[in-house]
Scaffold this motif. Structure first.
Motif, PDB file in Angstrom:
ATOM      1  N   LEU A 143      -4.457   5.654  10.360  1.00  0.00           N
ATOM      2  CA  LEU A 143      -4.403   4.258  10.802  1.00  0.00           C
ATOM      3  C   LEU A 143      -4.882   3.296   9.718  1.00  0.00           C
ATOM      4  CD1 LEU A 143      -5.709   4.678  14.456  1.00  0.00           C
ATOM      5  CD2 LEU A 143      -3.366   4.105  13.746  1.00  0.00           C
ATOM      6  N   ALA A 144      -5.946   3.672   9.017  1.00  0.00           N
ATOM      7  CA  ALA A 144      -6.458   2.820   7.941  1.00  0.00           C
ATOM      8  C   ALA A 144      -5.423   2.673   6.834  1.00  0.00           C
ATOM      9  CB  ALA A 144      -7.760   3.396   7.383  1.00  0.00           C
ATOM     10  N   CYS A 145      -4.785   3.769   6.444  1.00  0.00           N
ATOM     11  CA  CYS A 145      -3.758   3.717   5.401  1.00  0.00           C
ATOM     12  C   CYS A 145      -2.562   2.885   5.856  1.00  0.00           C
ATOM     13  CB  CYS A 145      -3.315   5.118   5.009  1.00  0.00           C
ATOM     14  SG  CYS A 145      -4.571   6.041   4.092  1.00  0.00           S
ATOM     15  N   ALA A 146      -2.145   3.073   7.105  1.00  0.00           N
ATOM     16  CA  ALA A 146      -1.006   2.318   7.633  1.00  0.00           C
ATOM     17  C   ALA A 146      -1.289   0.820   7.659  1.00  0.00           C
ATOM     18  CB  ALA A 146      -0.660   2.817   9.035  1.00  0.00           C
ATOM     19  N   ALA A 147      -2.548   0.462   7.851  1.00  0.00           N
ATOM     20  CA  ALA A 147      -2.934  -0.952   7.898  1.00  0.00           C
ATOM     21  C   ALA A 147      -3.234  -1.514   6.506  1.00  0.00           C
ATOM     22  CB  ALA A 147      -4.164  -1.116   8.796  1.00  0.00           C
ATOM     23  N   GLY A 148      -3.166  -0.666   5.485  1.00  0.00           N
ATOM     24  CA  GLY A 148      -3.467  -1.114   4.129  1.00  0.00           C
ATOM     25  C   GLY A 148      -4.956  -1.256   3.864  1.00  0.00           C
ATOM     26  N   SER A 149      -5.773  -0.640   4.717  1.00  0.00           N
ATOM     27  CA  SER A 149      -7.222  -0.708   4.557  1.00  0.00           C
ATOM     28  C   SER A 149      -7.680   0.309   3.510  1.00  0.00           C
ATOM     29  CB  SER A 149      -7.898  -0.413   5.894  1.00  0.00           C
ATOM     30  OG  SER A 149      -9.292  -0.502   5.766  1.00  0.00           O
ATOM     31  N   THR A 150      -8.766   0.012   2.840  1.00  0.00           N
ATOM     32  CA  THR A 150      -9.292   0.928   1.826  1.00  0.00           C
ATOM     33  C   THR A 150     -10.381   1.844   2.373  1.00  0.00           C
ATOM     34  OG1 THR A 150     -10.906  -0.712   1.094  1.00  0.00           O
ATOM     35  CG2 THR A 150      -8.794  -0.646  -0.075  1.00  0.00           C
ATOM     36  N   SER A 151     -10.777   1.642   3.632  1.00  0.00           N
ATOM     37  CA  SER A 151     -11.841   2.468   4.202  1.00  0.00           C
ATOM     38  C   SER A 151     -11.794   2.468   5.721  1.00  0.00           C
ATOM     39  CB  SER A 151     -13.213   1.960   3.738  1.00  0.00           C
ATOM     40  OG  SER A 151     -13.452   0.670   4.255  1.00  0.00           O
TER      41      SER A 151
ATOM     42  N   VAL B 154     -16.009   5.511   4.762  1.00  0.00           N
ATOM     43  CA  VAL B 154     -15.259   6.532   4.033  1.00  0.00           C
ATOM     44  C   VAL B 154     -14.060   5.848   3.381  1.00  0.00           C
ATOM     45  CG1 VAL B 154     -13.946   8.682   4.236  1.00  0.00           C
ATOM     46  CG2 VAL B 154     -15.924   8.296   5.713  1.00  0.00           C
ATOM     47  N   PHE B 155     -13.877   6.054   2.087  1.00  0.00           N
ATOM     48  CA  PHE B 155     -12.734   5.467   1.397  1.00  0.00           C
ATOM     49  C   PHE B 155     -11.472   6.272   1.658  1.00  0.00           C
ATOM     50  CE2 PHE B 155     -16.255   3.947  -1.366  1.00  0.00           C
ATOM     51  CZ  PHE B 155     -16.085   2.593  -1.106  1.00  0.00           C
ATOM     52  N   THR B 156     -10.343   5.573   1.763  1.00  0.00           N
ATOM     53  CA  THR B 156      -9.060   6.218   2.006  1.00  0.00           C
ATOM     54  C   THR B 156      -8.490   6.790   0.711  1.00  0.00           C
ATOM     55  OG1 THR B 156      -7.787   4.209   1.610  1.00  0.00           O
ATOM     56  CG2 THR B 156      -8.499   4.624   3.893  1.00  0.00           C
ATOM     57  N   GLU B 157      -7.487   7.629   0.848  1.00  0.00           N
ATOM     58  CA  GLU B 157      -6.792   8.185  -0.304  1.00  0.00           C
ATOM     59  C   GLU B 157      -6.191   7.059  -1.147  1.00  0.00           C
ATOM     60  OE1 GLU B 157      -3.177  11.277  -1.396  1.00  0.00           O
ATOM     61  OE2 GLU B 157      -3.913  11.180   0.657  1.00  0.00           O
ATOM     62  N   GLU B 158      -5.667   6.033  -0.488  1.00  0.00           N
ATOM     63  CA  GLU B 158      -5.089   4.901  -1.213  1.00  0.00           C
ATOM     64  C   GLU B 158      -6.135   4.214  -2.102  1.00  0.00           C
ATOM     65  OE1 GLU B 158      -1.828   4.191  -1.500  1.00  0.00           O
ATOM     66  OE2 GLU B 158      -1.678   6.057  -0.367  1.00  0.00           O
ATOM     67  N   PHE B 159      -7.350   4.073  -1.595  1.00  0.00           N
ATOM     68  CA  PHE B 159      -8.426   3.490  -2.400  1.00  0.00           C
ATOM     69  C   PHE B 159      -8.624   4.296  -3.673  1.00  0.00           C
ATOM     70  CE2 PHE B 159     -12.815   3.648  -3.797  1.00  0.00           C
ATOM     71  CZ  PHE B 159     -13.109   2.305  -3.994  1.00  0.00           C
ATOM     72  N   HIS B 160      -8.683   5.612  -3.519  1.00  0.00           N
ATOM     73  CA  HIS B 160      -8.917   6.484  -4.672  1.00  0.00           C
ATOM     74  C   HIS B 160      -7.759   6.424  -5.662  1.00  0.00           C
ATOM     75  CE1 HIS B 160     -12.569   8.079  -3.000  1.00  0.00           C
ATOM     76  NE2 HIS B 160     -11.936   8.395  -1.881  1.00  0.00           N
ATOM     77  N   LYS B 161      -6.537   6.370  -5.157  1.00  0.00           N
ATOM     78  CA  LYS B 161      -5.371   6.268  -6.045  1.00  0.00           C
ATOM     79  C   LYS B 161      -5.428   4.976  -6.855  1.00  0.00           C
ATOM     80  CE  LYS B 161      -2.100   9.062  -3.434  1.00  0.00           C
ATOM     81  NZ  LYS B 161      -0.884   9.030  -2.589  1.00  0.00           N
ATOM     82  N   LYS B 162      -5.846   3.885  -6.217  1.00  0.00           N
ATOM     83  CA  LYS B 162      -5.963   2.616  -6.933  1.00  0.00           C
ATOM     84  C   LYS B 162      -7.047   2.685  -7.997  1.00  0.00           C
ATOM     85  CE  LYS B 162      -4.205  -0.251  -3.218  1.00  0.00           C
ATOM     86  NZ  LYS B 162      -4.536  -1.208  -2.169  1.00  0.00           N
TER      87      LYS B 162
END
Length: 69
Positions: free
Chosen positions: A22-30, A40-48
């Motif tokens: 849900l966090a990734c789908a919403a564009g959230s970083t955590s 907790v940071f999302t995978e997208e946060f780490h990729k950035k």
């Protein structure tokens, strides 16, 4: 003292997976960990960020390459 919610391992894992999705789908970083309330940071946060920070993050997309053994 901090009190933690008691949950079975499977229900925690399922809830974490859903919160992360849900966090990734919403564009959230955590998101908040359901058992501890920690951020907790999302995978997208780490990729950035672009590299493994070495802290054994839950959603590290870099195979934990900088985590000491």
């Amino acid at each position: 003292p901090r009190h933690f919610r008691q949950m079975s391992t499977k229900s925690v894992e399922a809830e974490i997976e859903e919160l992360h999705r849900l966090a990734c789908a919403a564009g959230s970083t955590s998101y908040k960990d359901p058992a501890t309330g920690y951020t907790v940071f999302t995978e997208e946060f780490h990729k950035k960020r672009g590299k493994c920070c070495g802290n054994a993050c839950r959603h590290c997309p870099f195979d934990y390459v900088n985590v000491p053994e």
